[in-house]
Write an enzyme that holds these catalytic residues in place. Sequence first.
Site, short mmCIF file in Angstrom:
data_model
loop_
_atom_site.label_atom_id
_atom_site.label_comp_id
_atom_site.label_asym_id
_atom_site.label_seq_id
_atom_site.Cartn_x
_atom_site.Cartn_y
_atom_site.Cartn_z
N PHE A 45 -4.71 38.93 32.71
CA PHE A 45 -4.95 40.33 32.41
C PHE A 45 -6.44 40.62 32.27
CE2 PHE A 45 -5.69 43.52 29.00
CZ PHE A 45 -5.41 44.64 29.77
N TRP A 46 -7.11 39.87 31.42
CA TRP A 46 -8.51 40.21 31.10
C TRP A 46 -9.42 40.09 32.31
CZ3 TRP A 46 -9.75 43.48 27.73
CH2 TRP A 46 -8.96 43.65 26.60
N LEU A 84 -12.18 47.18 10.49
CA LEU A 84 -11.23 46.88 9.41
C LEU A 84 -10.13 45.92 9.83
CD1 LEU A 84 -10.96 50.56 8.20
CD2 LEU A 84 -12.33 48.73 7.19
N ALA A 107 1.63 42.97 25.44
CA ALA A 107 0.29 43.34 24.96
C ALA A 107 -0.56 43.98 26.08
CB ALA A 107 -0.40 42.14 24.33
N HIS A 137 -7.35 34.10 32.61
CA HIS A 137 -6.90 35.26 31.84
C HIS A 137 -6.39 36.30 32.81
CE1 HIS A 137 -8.17 33.99 27.83
NE2 HIS A 137 -9.21 33.44 28.41
N CYS A 181 -0.09 44.71 17.59
CA CYS A 181 0.93 43.84 17.02
C CYS A 181 2.22 43.93 17.83
CB CYS A 181 1.20 44.26 15.56
SG CYS A 181 2.42 43.24 14.73
N VAL A 182 2.75 42.77 18.18
CA VAL A 182 4.05 42.70 18.86
C VAL A 182 4.98 41.89 17.96
CG1 VAL A 182 5.26 41.70 20.85
CG2 VAL A 182 3.12 42.96 21.20
N SER A 222 4.88 36.78 23.98
CA SER A 222 4.70 36.08 25.26
C SER A 222 5.49 36.72 26.40
CB SER A 222 5.08 34.59 25.15
OG SER A 222 4.33 34.01 24.11
N ARG A 242 4.24 39.53 27.87
CA ARG A 242 3.23 40.37 28.51
C ARG A 242 3.34 41.83 28.11
NH1 ARG A 242 -0.32 36.69 29.93
NH2 ARG A 242 -1.42 38.34 31.06
S1 MYA Z 1 -6.80 41.87 16.99
C1 MYA Z 1 -5.28 41.51 16.17
C2 MYA Z 1 -4.25 41.04 17.13
N1 MYA Z 1 -2.97 40.91 16.49
C3 MYA Z 1 -2.45 39.77 16.03
O1 MYA Z 1 -3.06 38.72 16.13
C4 MYA Z 1 -1.11 39.88 15.36
C5 MYA Z 1 -0.19 38.74 15.68
N2 MYA Z 1 -0.05 38.58 17.12
C6 MYA Z 1 0.63 39.44 17.93
O2 MYA Z 1 1.18 40.46 17.52
C7 MYA Z 1 0.64 39.09 19.41
O3 MYA Z 1 0.38 37.73 19.57
C8 MYA Z 1 -0.38 39.92 20.24
C9 MYA Z 1 -0.35 39.44 21.69
C10 MYA Z 1 0.02 41.40 20.22
C11 MYA Z 1 -1.80 39.76 19.72
N3 MYA Z 1 -6.54 41.05 21.78
O4 MYA Z 1 2.07 40.22 25.34
P1 MYA Z 1 1.48 38.87 25.62
C12 MYA Z 1 -3.93 38.71 25.52
C13 MYA Z 1 -6.54 41.29 23.11
O5 MYA Z 1 2.35 37.98 26.43
P2 MYA Z 1 1.66 38.24 22.81
C14 MYA Z 1 -6.67 43.55 17.40
O6 MYA Z 1 -5.82 44.25 16.94
C15 MYA Z 1 -3.85 37.30 26.02
O7 MYA Z 1 -5.14 36.75 26.18
N4 MYA Z 1 -5.79 40.58 23.99
O8 MYA Z 1 1.02 38.14 24.28
C16 MYA Z 1 -7.66 44.09 18.41
C17 MYA Z 1 -3.11 37.51 27.32
O9 MYA Z 1 -3.98 38.04 28.30
P3 MYA Z 1 -4.63 37.04 29.39
C18 MYA Z 1 -5.00 39.62 23.47
O10 MYA Z 1 1.23 37.05 22.07
C19 MYA Z 1 -6.94 44.31 19.70
C20 MYA Z 1 -2.11 38.61 26.98
O11 MYA Z 1 -2.65 39.27 25.80
C21 MYA Z 1 -4.95 39.33 22.11
O12 MYA Z 1 3.11 38.55 22.88
C22 MYA Z 1 -7.85 44.64 20.84
C23 MYA Z 1 -0.75 38.05 26.64
O13 MYA Z 1 0.09 39.11 26.36
C24 MYA Z 1 -5.77 40.09 21.25
N5 MYA Z 1 -5.81 39.88 19.94
O14 MYA Z 1 0.93 39.53 22.19
C25 MYA Z 1 -7.11 44.86 22.13
N6 MYA Z 1 -4.08 38.33 21.91
O15 MYA Z 1 -3.49 36.52 30.25
C26 MYA Z 1 -8.00 45.08 23.32
C27 MYA Z 1 -3.60 37.99 23.11
O16 MYA Z 1 -5.61 37.90 30.19
C28 MYA Z 1 -8.55 46.47 23.36
N7 MYA Z 1 -4.15 38.76 24.07
O17 MYA Z 1 -5.30 35.96 28.64
C29 MYA Z 1 -9.36 46.72 24.61
C30 MYA Z 1 -9.97 48.12 24.64
C31 MYA Z 1 -8.91 49.16 25.01
C32 MYA Z 1 -9.43 50.57 24.96
C33 MYA Z 1 -10.44 50.88 26.05
C34 MYA Z 1 -10.91 52.32 26.02
C35 MYA Z 1 -11.89 52.63 26.98
#
Ligand code: MYA
Length: 434
Positions: A52-53, A434, A196, A50, A185-186, A192, A194
């Site tokens: 990023f994570w 929610l 998010a 991961h 949401c993207v 894909s 990056r």
């Molecule tokens: S959960 C709902 C998530 N939304 C959806 O499922 C909607 C449909 N999907 C999309 O819109 C996209 O696929 C998303 C990813 C936007 C999800 N939470 O940009 P990328 C990591 C966290 O190339 P995309 C909700 O809303 C993934 O492991 N990370 O990917 C809560 C990889 O990282 P790594 C996620 O598919 C959100 C990287 O992103 C998630 O174009 C909480 C890839 O990026 C996910 N659900 O976009 C967010 N899905 O390489 C975290 C994928 O490391 C908040 N990834 O594996 C953290 C706290 C922040 C605040 C802190 C304050 C102190």
Amino acid sequence: MVGSNSKSGSQEENQRPNPDADSIIPSEGDGSVENIARRVRESLSVTKKHMFWETQPVGQFKDLGDTSLPEGPIENPKSEVKQEPYNLPSQYEWTTCDIDSEETCMEVYNLLTNNYVEDDENMFRFNYSKEFLRWALRAPGYFRSWHIGVRAKESKKLLAFITGIPAKIRVRNEVVKMAEINFLCVHKKLRSKRLAPVMIKEVTRRVHLENMWQAAYTAGVVLPTPIATCQYWHRSLNPKKLIDVGFSRLGARMTMSRTIKLYKLPVSTVTPGFRKMELRDVPAVTRLLRNYLSQFVVAPDFDEYDVEHWLLPIENVIDSYLVESPDTHEITDFCSFYTLPSSILGNQTYSGLKAAYSYYNVATRTPLLQLMNDALIVAKQKDYDVFNALDIMHNESFLRELKFGPGDGQLHYYLYNYRIKQALNPLELGLVLL
Ligand code: MYA
């Protein structure tokens, strides 16, 4: 946020005259293809890199089982927070979304309606209403700057979104001011790339600017590292429609008419004194809820303002009912559900599924089973197709008996910058996002 659009599991389903627990619970021992596939996917996620994570202050898979690591914040607050937003690819720009503006709210609604969470087979997509989004985002003490969008510089089209709201969350004895992160949401065409991680870093920066250092979120995907993994359960209210649209399947040896009969509910609620919650009930409901939630390891620390915002009924957004003792007028029990429809993708007859999601329920006098049966009856009266609940809090005690069936969706709970030594059992969770 829900983060997982679950539908009824494909195993035998719960369309049996007397569903018995052993026959309908997939749990660990369930050998259906979907469940085996899910377990394989999940075990692969744990070994997956991961990029990023692995750079973030979250529990890391390599540390699983290392009990020498202390519970609590993983890193200290930073003495200085970056003042400028993170860089986006040159064709995009940041925007702060004013959810009070009808136009902006519509743009957010459209982005999510077309691009947000779908189930594994892409049959359903969450369809949060505008009223719901306003309710979810205008939490007590909310910051407009935490409602973050990404636009195309040229066309100004909204292409991505992420939000935070402030919340006090108690972990064991510690009440921590956190952000609840949701609605990431993207746009499908920009996946894909990056984007998010940049959005997550930007929301983190804006949360840090308000001197908050922890966050809570849920997702349907496995990331480093869940504090708990929960399952959705579904109670059919309109079984014919659910079967017609592929949400659930007709059980073996079941006919449609037997299935309809199985899920039939009384036309009116049975508990004396069961009524809709009103503004005057806020103090009593707060007392009930605070007392109930105190038993869970992770739960919100609600005050009266929170209860007024999160639990006072709003049509088609949040429904709350309580039991007022006909003799003493004491408020003894409480139940609630929120409304989250899904779009049905590619069905000729139906375009939407009306789903109720169990929220917070407290039973002190009325048996929880009876209280939740009354909640089902109200949901049926209001024409919901399905009533969903997670296996958290005390929900397990009524799921099977009230004919909920296990779904194919799991929901993982996460904390950012807060370590929990050992994963929690869903029963230890008192938090619904929610
Ligand atoms: S959960 C709902 C998530 N939304 C959806 O499922 C909607 C449909 N999907 C999309 O819109 C996209 O696929 C998303 C990813 C936007 C999800 N939470 O940009 P990328 C990591 C966290 O190339 P995309 C909700 O809303 C993934 O492991 N990370 O990917 C809560 C990889 O990282 P790594 C996620 O598919 C959100 C990287 O992103 C998630 O174009 C909480 C890839 O990026 C996910 N659900 O976009 C967010 N899905 O390489 C975290 C994928 O490391 C908040 N990834 O594996 C953290 C706290 C922040 C605040 C802190 C304050 C102190």
